[in-house]
Scaffold this active site. Structure first.
Site, PDB file in Angstrom:
ATOM      1  N   GLU A   1       1.192  -0.966  -0.095  1.00 22.56           N
ATOM      2  CA  GLU A   1      -0.336   0.158   0.152  1.00 22.56           C
ATOM      3  C   GLU A   1       0.972   1.301   0.033  1.00 22.56           C
ATOM      4  OE1 GLU A   1      -3.580   2.774   2.385  1.00 22.56           O
ATOM      5  OE2 GLU A   1      -2.352   0.838   3.605  1.00 22.56           O
TER       6      GLU A   1
ATOM      7  N   GLU B   1     -11.564   7.301   4.128  1.00 25.41           N
ATOM      8  CA  GLU B   1     -13.327   6.841   4.017  1.00 25.41           C
ATOM      9  C   GLU B   1     -13.674   6.705   4.695  1.00 25.41           C
ATOM     10  OE1 GLU B   1     -11.840   3.108   2.087  1.00 25.41           O
ATOM     11  OE2 GLU B   1     -14.119   2.443   1.273  1.00 25.41           O
TER      12      GLU B   1
ATOM     13  N   ASP C   1     -12.307   9.975  -2.707  1.00 33.01           N
ATOM     14  CA  ASP C   1     -13.345  10.157  -2.854  1.00 33.01           C
ATOM     15  C   ASP C   1     -13.402  11.641  -3.728  1.00 33.01           C
ATOM     16  OD1 ASP C   1     -11.498  11.445  -1.253  1.00 33.01           O
ATOM     17  OD2 ASP C   1     -12.750  13.080  -1.308  1.00 33.01           O
TER      18      ASP C   1
ATOM     19  N   ASP D   1      -3.138  11.901  -2.403  1.00 29.24           N
ATOM     20  CA  ASP D   1      -3.489  13.251  -2.104  1.00 29.24           C
ATOM     21  C   ASP D   1      -3.905  13.844  -3.735  1.00 29.24           C
ATOM     22  OD1 ASP D   1      -2.145  13.944   0.779  1.00 29.24           O
ATOM     23  OD2 ASP D   1       0.000  13.666   0.109  1.00 29.24           O
TER      24      ASP D   1
ATOM     25  N   LYS E   1      -4.546  21.463  -8.674  1.00 23.51           N
ATOM     26  CA  LYS E   1      -4.005  22.486  -9.577  1.00 23.51           C
ATOM     27  C   LYS E   1      -3.006  21.558 -10.865  1.00 23.51           C
ATOM     28  CE  LYS E   1      -3.337  26.247  -6.402  1.00 23.51           C
ATOM     29  NZ  LYS E   1      -2.817  26.566  -5.423  1.00 23.51           N
TER      30      LYS E   1
ATOM     31  N   THR F   1     -10.500   2.815   4.932  1.00 25.19           N
ATOM     32  CA  THR F   1      -9.562   3.426   5.468  1.00 25.19           C
ATOM     33  C   THR F   1      -9.781   4.748   6.476  1.00 25.19           C
ATOM     34  OG1 THR F   1      -9.233   5.292   4.140  1.00 25.19           O
ATOM     35  CG2 THR F   1      -8.479   3.017   3.085  1.00 25.19           C
TER      36      THR F   1
END
Ligand code: SAH
Length: 215
Positions: A38, A189, A148, A112, A116, A186
């Site tokens: 992960e 999450e 998300d 992350d 931009k 997570t």
């Protein structure tokens, strides 16, 4: 103040030293069946539960932030998980540590988003990172992405498509989909879904395998 924080951090890290490795070579297992990783494990809730559910698979979690990592280490230690280790490195350096075609699955959870456009190259699903994943994944390997963030998810689909990965089992609403049955939440999450955000999720298979399947 900063000194005290660091001292405290060092002693917490030292207490969990058995879980920290500087390379996969520090986690040998002659009976290993699968090695999954992960990237950006945060406080470790996902990887620890995954490791508990799959005792025959070994897991290495990569995390850049020492502060997040300490929580993950303490969770693994508290639960006495045998088949997980942690590396405090940048994912950009994975090829320095992992052998080619040595990993079965790579999980990217709530990376992350770097919204931009000028920061697109920092996204963990930008093509330079996909290239790294392709090198260390087995031919039958799989990249599993959850987020998300719609912008990150769309750019992930674009990058995967542009570089020949095969996308499968995509949903824009994981929690109301068939893929929710075995889903492990997570930390992010839990937080984002409690605020009403739907969770996007996909699997992707590396270009060689994708090309063979298309024949
Ligand atoms: N997966 C966790 C945390 C998501 S936040 C969850 O879903 O709850 C994203 C995490 O990725 C942060 O902890 C951050 O430190 C880590 N991260 C970001 N860039 C990274 C990189 N290049 N290499 C390793 N970890 C990284």
């Amino acid at each position: 103040m900063r000194m005290r924080k660091k001292k405290n951090r060092d002693s917490r890290m030292n207490a969990c030293a058995e879980y920290v490795i500087s390379s996969p070579a520090d986690f040998p297992n002659p009976d290993r069946k699968e090695l999954d990783i992960e990237i950006g494990c945060g406080k470790g809730r996902f990887i620890c539960e995954l490791a508990l559910r799959n005792p025959d698979t070994d897991y290495i979690a990569i995390e850049l932030s020492t502060d997040a990592l300490i929580n993950a280490l303490e969770l693994a230690k508290e639960k006495q998980i045998r088949n997980v280790r942690f590396m405090n490195v940048n994912a950009a350096r994975l090829c320095d540590f992992f052998e080619e075609k040595s990993v079965s699955k790579i999980y990217l959870n709530f990376s992350d988003p770097w919204p931009k456009a000028r920061h697109a190259k920092r996204r963990l699903t930008y093509r330079t990172f996909l290239n790294i994943y392709q090198r260390i994944l087995k031919e039958s390997g799989c990249l599993c992405v959850k987020t998300d963030n719609v912008g990150l998810f769309e750019s992930t689909v674009e990058e995967l498509s542009a570089t020949g990965w095969k996308i499968a089992n995509l949903t824009n609403d994981l929690h109301n989909s068939v893929y929710n049955r075995d889903n492990i939440l997570t930390e992010y999450e839990v937080n984002f879904s409690s605020k009403g955000f739907a969770i996007n999720r996909l699997e992707a298979y590396p270009p060689e395998i994708a090309a063979k399947n298309a024949d």
